[in-house]
Design a protein around this motif. Structure first.
Motif, PDB file in Angstrom:
ATOM      1  N   GLN A 269       0.820  -1.203   0.000  1.00 36.93           N
ATOM      2  CA  GLN A 269       0.000   0.000   0.000  1.00 36.93           C
ATOM      3  C   GLN A 269       0.859   1.261   0.000  1.00 36.93           C
ATOM      4  O   GLN A 269       0.580   2.219  -0.731  1.00 36.93           O
ATOM      5  CB  GLN A 269      -0.943  -0.019   1.197  1.00 36.93           C
ATOM      6  CG  GLN A 269      -2.030  -1.086   1.099  1.00 36.93           C
ATOM      7  CD  GLN A 269      -2.741  -1.333   2.404  1.00 36.93           C
ATOM      8  OE1 GLN A 269      -2.699  -0.503   3.308  1.00 36.93           O
ATOM      9  NE2 GLN A 269      -3.414  -2.474   2.522  1.00 36.93           N
ATOM     10  N   ASP A 270       1.914   1.268   0.813  1.00 34.55           N
ATOM     11  CA  ASP A 270       2.830   2.411   0.850  1.00 34.55           C
ATOM     12  C   ASP A 270       3.477   2.636  -0.512  1.00 34.55           C
ATOM     13  O   ASP A 270       3.557   3.766  -1.001  1.00 34.55           O
ATOM     14  CB  ASP A 270       3.917   2.192   1.909  1.00 34.55           C
ATOM     15  CG  ASP A 270       3.382   2.295   3.329  1.00 34.55           C
ATOM     16  OD1 ASP A 270       2.300   2.891   3.515  1.00 34.55           O
ATOM     17  OD2 ASP A 270       4.047   1.794   4.249  1.00 34.55           O
ATOM     18  N   LYS A 271       3.959   1.565  -1.126  1.00 29.36           N
ATOM     19  CA  LYS A 271       4.637   1.675  -2.418  1.00 29.36           C
ATOM     20  C   LYS A 271       3.671   2.128  -3.517  1.00 29.36           C
ATOM     21  O   LYS A 271       4.030   2.930  -4.385  1.00 29.36           O
ATOM     22  CB  LYS A 271       5.259   0.330  -2.799  1.00 29.36           C
ATOM     23  CG  LYS A 271       6.455  -0.064  -1.945  1.00 29.36           C
ATOM     24  CD  LYS A 271       7.024  -1.407  -2.383  1.00 29.36           C
ATOM     25  CE  LYS A 271       8.244  -1.787  -1.554  1.00 29.36           C
ATOM     26  NZ  LYS A 271       8.776  -3.121  -1.934  1.00 29.36           N
TER      27      LYS A 271
ATOM     28  N   GLN B   3       0.875   3.872  -3.127  1.00 30.23           N
ATOM     29  CA  GLN B   3       0.532   5.273  -2.882  1.00 30.23           C
ATOM     30  C   GLN B   3       1.621   6.194  -3.435  1.00 30.23           C
ATOM     31  O   GLN B   3       1.327   7.169  -4.144  1.00 30.23           O
ATOM     32  CB  GLN B   3       0.353   5.513  -1.386  1.00 30.23           C
ATOM     33  CG  GLN B   3       0.025   6.960  -1.026  1.00 30.23           C
ATOM     34  CD  GLN B   3      -0.004   7.180   0.479  1.00 30.23           C
ATOM     35  OE1 GLN B   3       0.729   6.531   1.226  1.00 30.23           O
ATOM     36  NE2 GLN B   3      -0.848   8.085   0.926  1.00 30.23           N
ATOM     37  N   ALA B   4       2.873   5.895  -3.122  1.00 31.09           N
ATOM     38  CA  ALA B   4       3.986   6.704  -3.616  1.00 31.09           C
ATOM     39  C   ALA B   4       4.074   6.650  -5.138  1.00 31.09           C
ATOM     40  O   ALA B   4       4.333   7.664  -5.796  1.00 31.09           O
ATOM     41  CB  ALA B   4       5.301   6.219  -2.992  1.00 31.09           C
TER      42      ALA B   4
ATOM     43  N   ASN C 114      -3.072   9.245   4.781  1.00 34.23           N
ATOM     44  CA  ASN C 114      -2.707   7.985   5.424  1.00 34.23           C
ATOM     45  C   ASN C 114      -2.759   6.872   4.381  1.00 34.23           C
ATOM     46  O   ASN C 114      -3.729   6.759   3.639  1.00 34.23           O
ATOM     47  CB  ASN C 114      -3.691   7.712   6.565  1.00 34.23           C
ATOM     48  CG  ASN C 114      -3.489   6.366   7.221  1.00 34.23           C
ATOM     49  OD1 ASN C 114      -3.845   5.340   6.647  1.00 34.23           O
ATOM     50  ND2 ASN C 114      -2.935   6.369   8.403  1.00 34.23           N
ATOM     51  N   SER C 115      -1.717   6.059   4.308  1.00 38.35           N
ATOM     52  CA  SER C 115      -1.626   5.063   3.237  1.00 38.35           C
ATOM     53  C   SER C 115      -2.781   4.063   3.258  1.00 38.35           C
ATOM     54  O   SER C 115      -3.232   3.603   2.202  1.00 38.35           O
ATOM     55  CB  SER C 115      -0.285   4.318   3.312  1.00 38.35           C
ATOM     56  OG  SER C 115      -0.172   3.593   4.520  1.00 38.35           O
TER      57      SER C 115
ATOM     58  N   PHE D  10      -5.765   5.906   1.827  1.00 37.55           N
ATOM     59  CA  PHE D  10      -5.573   5.985   0.379  1.00 37.55           C
ATOM     60  C   PHE D  10      -5.989   4.665  -0.275  1.00 37.55           C
ATOM     61  O   PHE D  10      -6.731   4.650  -1.261  1.00 37.55           O
ATOM     62  CB  PHE D  10      -4.108   6.282   0.049  1.00 37.55           C
ATOM     63  CG  PHE D  10      -3.727   5.970  -1.373  1.00 37.55           C
ATOM     64  CD1 PHE D  10      -3.974   6.881  -2.389  1.00 37.55           C
ATOM     65  CD2 PHE D  10      -3.116   4.758  -1.696  1.00 37.55           C
ATOM     66  CE1 PHE D  10      -3.634   6.590  -3.706  1.00 37.55           C
ATOM     67  CE2 PHE D  10      -2.774   4.457  -3.002  1.00 37.55           C
ATOM     68  CZ  PHE D  10      -3.026   5.374  -4.018  1.00 37.55           C
ATOM     69  N   SER D  11      -5.519   3.557   0.276  1.00 39.59           N
ATOM     70  CA  SER D  11      -5.804   2.250  -0.310  1.00 39.59           C
ATOM     71  C   SER D  11      -7.282   1.905  -0.223  1.00 39.59           C
ATOM     72  O   SER D  11      -7.863   1.346  -1.161  1.00 39.59           O
ATOM     73  CB  SER D  11      -4.967   1.174   0.408  1.00 39.59           C
ATOM     74  OG  SER D  11      -3.592   1.454   0.297  1.00 39.59           O
TER      75      SER D  11
END
Length: 227
Positions: free
Chosen positions: A74-76, A78-79, A207-208, A211-212
């Protein structure tokens, strides 16, 4: 409890409830005559299946690793989505300077499974489109980021919707960057989760997990439960 813990607990509860329901449906209950019911011995705890400490620890470890893996994806993603939007805007800005009489904002961006970028829509000639696609495909950072978006979205949807099992290949050639960002932004409302994010950039960089969650609804719409 923060939003990440709350959503994680809800998912685990859903999985456990489904498992319990399936087990209950598969169990046949035979009626006993009244006398037999009265004389029936209470079930012995020795015969009740109980998970061992080792099995419980293994399950907890697997659940932990599963969530860590998904939060990392999710972090990757989002970025990568933020990078994709930024690089595409930079490209259109540069090309607008070179072609001031052409509205490039109507162009949308798609990607093939091999990573090739495609410019969709827009009132431009075939020759100009081919030239622009040659230039945009020289942007390896954009190609890599958009590829991560496609791959990450499949993981995100599987994480939030236990009934879905998409793969990245299902999205290549289907995603349109502008359409996806517009659909994503529409998942935010004046109240509920994410109400404090106003611009698209703020929403993408929220917030990741939020976002997801919103992106999963944008791709695979269902009843919005934001309160």
């Amino acid at each position: 409890m923060d939003i990440k813990s709350s959503l994680q607990k809800s998912q685990h509860d859903l999985v456990n409830n489904n498992a319990a329901l399936a087990k209950a449906k598969s169990t046949t209950i035979e009626a006993q005559p009244p006398v037999e019911k009265l004389n029936a011995a209470p079930a012995s705890i020795e015969h009740t299946p109980v998970a061992s400490d080792e099995e419980i620890k293994r399950f907890q470890q697997e659940a932990y690793e599963y969530n860590v893996k998904n939060f990392d994806v999710q972090d990757k993603t989002q970025a990568a989505f933020a990078t994709t939007l930024n690089e595409f805007e930079k490209f259109k800005g540069a090309q607008s300077t070179l072609h001031p009489n052409i509205d490039l904002n109507s162009l949308d961006l798609a990607q093939k499974e091999d990573g090739t970028l495609q410019l969709v829509g827009g009132n431009i000639t075939d020759a100009l489109r081919a030239g622009l696609e040659t230039q945009i495909n020289a942007n390896d950072e954009l190609k890599s980021a958009y590829k991560q978006v496609h791959e990450g979205m499949a993981d995100i949807i599987r994480y939030f919707d236990v009934n879905s099992n998409p793969e990245a290949k299902d999205f290549y050639g289907k995603f349109r960057l502008n359409e996806l960002s517009n659909s994503f932004e529409k998942q935010f409302h004046d109240d509920g989760f994410g109400q404090d994010y106003n611009t698209l950039e703020e929403k993408v960089l929220s917030n990741s997990l939020l976002f997801s969650y919103k992106m999963a609804d944008a791709i695979n719409p269902r009843i919005n439960i934001s309160v």
